[in-house]
Design an enzyme around this catalytic site. Structure first.
Site, PDB file in Angstrom:
ATOM      1  N   PHE A 354       0.809  -1.208   0.000  1.00 10.99           N
ATOM      2  CA  PHE A 354       0.000   0.000   0.000  1.00 10.99           C
ATOM      3  C   PHE A 354       0.847   1.264   0.000  1.00 10.99           C
ATOM      4  CE2 PHE A 354      -2.879  -3.233   1.196  1.00 10.99           C
ATOM      5  CZ  PHE A 354      -4.117  -2.839   0.733  1.00 10.99           C
ATOM      6  N   VAL A 357       7.939   3.001   2.645  1.00  6.72           N
ATOM      7  CA  VAL A 357       8.339   3.398   3.991  1.00  6.72           C
ATOM      8  C   VAL A 357       9.650   4.176   3.907  1.00  6.72           C
ATOM      9  CG1 VAL A 357       8.771   2.602   6.335  1.00  6.72           C
ATOM     10  CG2 VAL A 357       7.352   1.239   4.798  1.00  6.72           C
ATOM     11  N   LYS A 372       5.293   5.638   6.896  1.00 11.76           N
ATOM     12  CA  LYS A 372       4.618   4.819   5.886  1.00 11.76           C
ATOM     13  C   LYS A 372       3.695   5.716   5.076  1.00 11.76           C
ATOM     14  CE  LYS A 372       2.869   1.079   3.885  1.00 11.76           C
ATOM     15  NZ  LYS A 372       3.643   0.198   3.015  1.00 11.76           N
ATOM     16  N   ASP A 470       0.353 -10.305   6.585  1.00 12.95           N
ATOM     17  CA  ASP A 470       1.495 -10.513   5.681  1.00 12.95           C
ATOM     18  C   ASP A 470       2.720 -10.856   6.508  1.00 12.95           C
ATOM     19  OD1 ASP A 470       2.953 -10.761   3.403  1.00 12.95           O
ATOM     20  OD2 ASP A 470       3.075  -8.624   2.949  1.00 12.95           O
TER      21      ASP A 470
END
Length: 661
Positions: A354, A357, A372, A470
């Site tokens: 998404f 970082v 992030k 994840d």
């Protein structure tokens, strides 16, 4: 209750190395420090740290910029620590009627949201005062009595507090004259520098607090000596610092010098290097200055309003919505932009599904952060759900999770701010030597136990179920999702990494605590074997689980152990972790253990059923292991290899496997 709709947030697993080495710092003045400063706190040109001035109803905080590891490696005791500092309190008038005091504090965070001034000293408020969830140890130097009473009176006392303003122990500020039982009072608001020592014995669980004027060396007998077990109070990582507050009464609160040490006595301060605090201006002088400032302000007010109007029309101003005020700390976008050097490519430390970082350094206090940057194609859809999740994640507190520091919404981007983890990811430490660091077996075992503890907290021990979705060693950032306990997910998209994805996730697209357990099982095998989830062996790509089972079939499961360990490991622990890895990554959901069961296996509270009581001879015959698996109903007469990998990544071509992570 409305559940979040396909929204992802990020958590860190904080991978720590346990160390018994002493940690210490010393400040003679604070001009060259990078302390985290909040609200009224400033550093004067002389180097004195002023927490508050004589303004009424203000708060000031100052903390050492990085968290301190508080627990001893060898046991669960809090490490011994010692701190020595010199403070100075100057009331708003010569009648010594100032307030309210200052406190040395150990806290899980350097920021106290919604803290109140006055008697709460800028640390607590009326709703969280006394809550065990605070995890705060403090020693207060209080100048006003009257907490929870109808009126305030002059006070001059020292107290030891846990999680609130009710002191476990309290004494009038004084010191014992050496060699006698006589005490001499120390006037906290005298305007003169005062010395304070706080020493904690982690073996005997004793807190000693000592004070004296600057002219008197540390007394032999402490003012207070109390038995307090801090292992149930402090967390593994704590911030050390100071807080002060004023109320209807006010004083200037200064810290002039400070030393701190873990596992040893704090360094002595050189009194000749302590900064000088200039006298406070008199009230009449202040009144004249205020009149002059008001006159100047009246002249410039109109110009300022015109300039502000011009800025509104010439620049696109970021508007804060009302719901944003209820969320944790909101950073300014320009602050994060500067911290990450404009989100420069060289500052990028990771990429997730998404967004990216970035490492950053806050210009305000020099603190290292990880940012992030989540991209959103629809800035309006789901913002309230994002806010709800941010607010919830801001309250997550566990020693194996890095705390969410804050956030920022800018145009179509949502920015999440965390502490920066200097040791990097587990992936980088398993497959390469970083700064000469090599993961020993004991360190690996401690890490997987720490991760298990963190997952158990997310799955069962917090107020909502958190699924990170994840699970992999290369993930410094871990995707999470929140659900109410007892409710199922409504996820429609699959998020994960080849080799870690549970078979049922590819069919249903619904993440669960069990899919987390599957990924954790792959991670266990990865830590033992020193290989990724896809193994390149004999000119072919092999799933790590298959490869481990093949080693089993060949007669020695220990062929799969990471060769870099050079046989320096505990055989029974390696056997336990490999067996647990196979069990957690079982394709049948009902066979996998829960994280609570996993923690019990790793701590030795229960015996893992597949491998209990096998000999430690180093050879594991496949027929012996297979018979045990058959007896437990974990496999059929089909090949073991086929069982342990059915669709961990779906129907994949060799080219897709070559993409690796």
């Amino acid at each position: 209750m409305t559940q979040p709709k396909s929204l992802m947030l990020i958590l860190y697993f904080y991978i720590q190395f346990l160390s018994s080495k002493s940690f210490n710092f010393t400040y003679h003045g604070f001009n060259d420090s990078n302390l985290i400063q909040e609200q009224a706190t400033v550093i004067k040109p002389s180097g004195a740290l002023r927490l508050t001035n004589t303004t009424q109803n203000v708060i000031g905080h100052a903390f050492f910029p990085t968290p301190i590891l508080m627990f001893n490696n060898t046991n669960s005791n809090v490490s011994s620590f010692s701190t020595y500092f010199i403070f100075q309190i100057r009331p708003s008038s010569s009648k010594n009627n100032g307030g309210f005091g200052l406190a040395f504090t150990l806290s899980p965070s350097p920021r106290f949201l919604f803290a109140e001034g006055g008697h709460y000293l800028g640390i607590f408020n009326s709703s969280n005062d006394g809550s065990p969830l605070n995890h705060i140890f403090m020693v207060e130097f209080d100048t006003v009595n009257g907490y929870k009473e109808e009126s305030n009176t002059n006070g001059n006392h020292v107290g030891i507090n846990i999680n609130g303003m009710n002191s476990m122990a309290s004494q009038p500020a004084s010191y014992y004259k050496n060699g006698t039982q006589a005490t001499e009072e120390v006037h906290l608001e005298s305007g003169d520098p005062i010395q304070a020592w706080i020493d904690y014995d982690g073996v005997k669980n004793i807190v000693n607090v000592t004070v004296s004027p600057l002219s008197v060396p540390k007394p032999i007998r402490p003012l207070m000596s109390e038995v307090i077990d801090l292992s149930h109070v402090v967390m593994e990582n704590m911030y050390a610092g100071f807080s002060a507050a004023t109320g209807d009464k006010s004083s200037s609160h200064y810290i002039l010098g400070w030393s701190f040490r873990i596992n040893g006595e704090a360094d002595k301060l050189d009194l000749n290097r302590i900064p000088y605090v200039p006298p406070e201006k008199t009230s009449s002088t202040n009144h004249k200055v205020k009149k002059a400032l008001l006159a100047s302000f009246a002249v410039l007010l109109f110009i300022l309003l015109l300039a502000l109007a011009s800025i509104v029309f010439c620049r696109r101003v970021e508007v804060m919505e009302s719901w944003e005020l209820d969320c944790p700390h909101r950073f300014e976008y320009r602050e994060l932009h500067k911290a990450t050097k404009g989100f420069k490519e060289s500052e990028k430390i990771g990429v997730g599904g998404f967004g990216a970082v970035y490492k950053g350094i806050l210009p305000s206090n020099g603190a290292e952060i990880a940012v992030k940057k989540i991209m959103s194609n629809n800035p309006l859809q789901g913002m309230r759900e994002f806010a709800a999740e941010i607010e919830s994640l801001g309250r997550l507190r566990h020693k194996n999770l890095v705390n969410l520091q804050g956030w920022c919404k800018h145009k179509n981007d949502l920015l999440l701010v965390y502490e920066y983890v200097p040791n990097g990811s587990l992936d980088s430490l398993l497959y390469s030597s970083k700064n000469g660091i090599f993961l020993t077996w004991q360190q690996r075992f401690n890490i997987i136990k720490g991760i298990a503890s963190g997952l158990l907290y997310l799955h069962e021990e917090w107020e909502q179920i958190v699924i990170h979705r994840d699970m992999k060693s290369s993930n410094v950032l871990i995707d999470t999702r929140l659900y109410d306990h007892g409710k199922t997910s409504h996820t429609t998209n699959v998020v994960g990494t080849i080799g870690y994805i549970a078979p049922e996730l590819t069919r249903t697209g619904r993440a669960s605590t069990s899919t987390d357990v599957f990924g954790y099982g792959i991670l266990l095998l990865e830590v033992v074997c020193g290989r990724g989830p896809i193994v390149y062996e004999a000119d072919r790509n092999v799933i790590l689980v298959d490869w481990v089972v093949e080693c089993m079939q060949k007669g020695n499961i220990f062929d799969a152990v990471d060769g870099k360990l050079n046989f320096e490991y505990e055989v029974e622990e390696v056997e336990l972790v490999m067996g647990l890895g196979l069990l957690c990554s079982h394709p049948r959901v009902e066979v996998r253990p829960t994280m609570r069961e996993v923690v019990k296996y790793l701590n030795g509270d229960e015996i893992l059923p597949v491998f209990d009581k096998l000999s430690c001879a180093g050879s594991r015959r496949v027929d012996d292991i297979t018979s045990r698996l058959l007896a437990l109903g974990l496999i059929s007469d089909t090949s073991v290899s086929t069982l342990f990998y059915t669709s961990s990544a779906g129907n994949l071509s060799s080219s897709s496997l070559d993409t690796g992570r």
